[in-house]
Design a protein around this motif. Structure first.
Motif, PDB file in Angstrom:
ATOM      1  N   GLU A   1       0.870  -1.389   0.135  1.00  0.00           N
ATOM      2  CA  GLU A   1      -0.142   0.128  -0.055  1.00  0.00           C
ATOM      3  C   GLU A   1       0.858   0.925  -0.048  1.00  0.00           C
ATOM      4  OE1 GLU A   1      -2.958   1.544   3.261  1.00  0.00           O
ATOM      5  OE2 GLU A   1      -3.388  -0.177   2.860  1.00  0.00           O
TER       6      GLU A   1
ATOM      7  N   LYS B   1      -3.343   2.819  -2.694  1.00  0.00           N
ATOM      8  CA  LYS B   1      -3.854   1.594  -2.849  1.00  0.00           C
ATOM      9  C   LYS B   1      -4.476   1.205  -4.191  1.00  0.00           C
ATOM     10  CE  LYS B   1      -6.682   0.623   0.444  1.00  0.00           C
ATOM     11  NZ  LYS B   1      -8.140   0.658   1.192  1.00  0.00           N
TER      12      LYS B   1
ATOM     13  N   ASP C   1     -13.910   0.617  -4.080  1.00  0.00           N
ATOM     14  CA  ASP C   1     -13.065   0.202  -2.898  1.00  0.00           C
ATOM     15  C   ASP C   1     -14.273   0.192  -1.576  1.00  0.00           C
ATOM     16  OD1 ASP C   1     -11.529  -0.599  -0.940  1.00  0.00           O
ATOM     17  OD2 ASP C   1     -10.301   1.368  -0.877  1.00  0.00           O
TER      18      ASP C   1
ATOM     19  N   GLU D   1      -5.336   6.454  -0.411  1.00  0.00           N
ATOM     20  CA  GLU D   1      -5.972   5.538  -1.355  1.00  0.00           C
ATOM     21  C   GLU D   1      -5.772   5.664  -2.739  1.00  0.00           C
ATOM     22  OE1 GLU D   1      -9.752   3.575  -2.242  1.00  0.00           O
ATOM     23  OE2 GLU D   1      -8.330   3.930  -0.607  1.00  0.00           O
TER      24      GLU D   1
END
Length: 312
Positions: free
Chosen positions: A30, A171, A151, A168
């Protein structure tokens, strides 16, 4: 590039001025960005009523570096990230609308996107006309929409910080398999927040959306913070007053998309006295019919035309 109006909007909260540093991931799981001082292309929630009518030499966009990477996105690829389990509710239909808009932004029917192909990278700092030099933005011959991810494994923060938004994006890079710098030289991650959320203080911070870059173990990532603009009602973030609820988010995302394409890792790309390519033209919108529907696309600055235009 930030203008005084955008800077003023961002002074309303300290979180809106969180900046991105150079911290990279310890693992490939991540992307974990660090904070940074400013964001770019922050379209104001309420633009001034006066429309720019006369171009000056300060409007002309020029390259702010002689870099051959990160100036523009030569072959744009958009990854839409609908963040959080809150997307079980989408009262305005933002998710299908954003997908349909990008599915149609290519080919001969998209005369708006052809504004971008005059801009390039790999030329001297200060260049204002690429001519045949450098590596130009290529007008897509197929949809630039490269991926869509809901997500929804957990709820997104109700008031996400800029650092969380950047994380994010990291990710998303992992989710789409873009785990080296090479694919991320053209990828832009649009982090779309759900209804009822307040990413980076929206709407109290005064912006419709912004774009930026962040460092990760996947390389430098370009991404956009796109709030659920229909929550502000019809007329927010658009020049149209016809009551169409989705116009504002379409206008805003085309503003951010074009700025990411032409100032990919801000602000080493194309900027002028009025900011980036979309900042210069916030008071010009047009409905453009694509193969997938009709959308509100914001005007962009064209050096070749020496004015704000809605088609190339």
């Amino acid at each position: 590039m930030r203008t005084p109006l955008k800077a003023a909007a961002h002074t309303l909260t300290a979180l809106a001025l969180a900046a991105f540093g150079t911290t990279t991931l310890a693992t490939g799981a991540e992307a974990q960005p660090a904070p940074a001082p400013a964001h770019f292309g922050a379209k104001p929630l309420h633009s001034g009523a006066a429309q720019r009518t006369a171009a000056t030499t300060t409007n002309t966009l020029s390259v702010r570096s002689s870099a051959s990477q990160g100036v523009v996105s030569p072959t744009p690829k958009v990854y839409l990230v609908f963040w959080g389990s809150q997307w079980s509710s989408d009262p305005a239909g933002v998710a299908p609308d954003m997908q349909n808009m990008f599915k149609g932004l290519y080919g001969s029917q998209d005369t708006w996107g052809t504004i971008l192909d005059q801009y390039c990278e790999g030329v001297a700092k200060g260049t204002t006309n690429c001519g045949t030099n450098g590596i130009h933005v290529q007008h897509p011959t197929s949809s630039p929409l490269a991926g869509v991810w809901f997500d929804n494994s957990a709820a997104a923060p109700g008031s996400a910080t800029s650092t969380q938004i950047a994380a994010e994006a990291g990710k998303a890079a992992a989710h789409f398999g873009n785990t080296t710098q090479a694919p991320n030289l053209n990828a832009q991650y649009v982090v779309v927040s759900a209804t009822g959320t307040h990413p980076d203080g929206f709407p109290n911070t005064g912006f419709c959306a912004w774009h930026d870059k962040t460092s990760s173990s996947y390389g430098t990532l370009a991404y956009t913070n796109l709030p659920y603009i229909p929550d502000q009602g019809a007329g927010a973030c658009t020049t149209f007053t016809d009551g169409r609820l989705l116009s504002g988010i379409e206008s805003t995302e085309t503003h951010e998309y074009a700025e990411t394409v032409t100032d990919f890792w801000p602000s080493i790309g194309w900027n002028g006295g009025g900011g980036e390519i979309g900042d210069e033209c916030e008071n010009l919108d047009a409905y453009v019919t694509l193969s997938t529907g009709t959308f509100d696309l914001q005007g962009l600055w064209s050096n070749s035309a020496n004015k704000c235009v809605t088609h190339g």
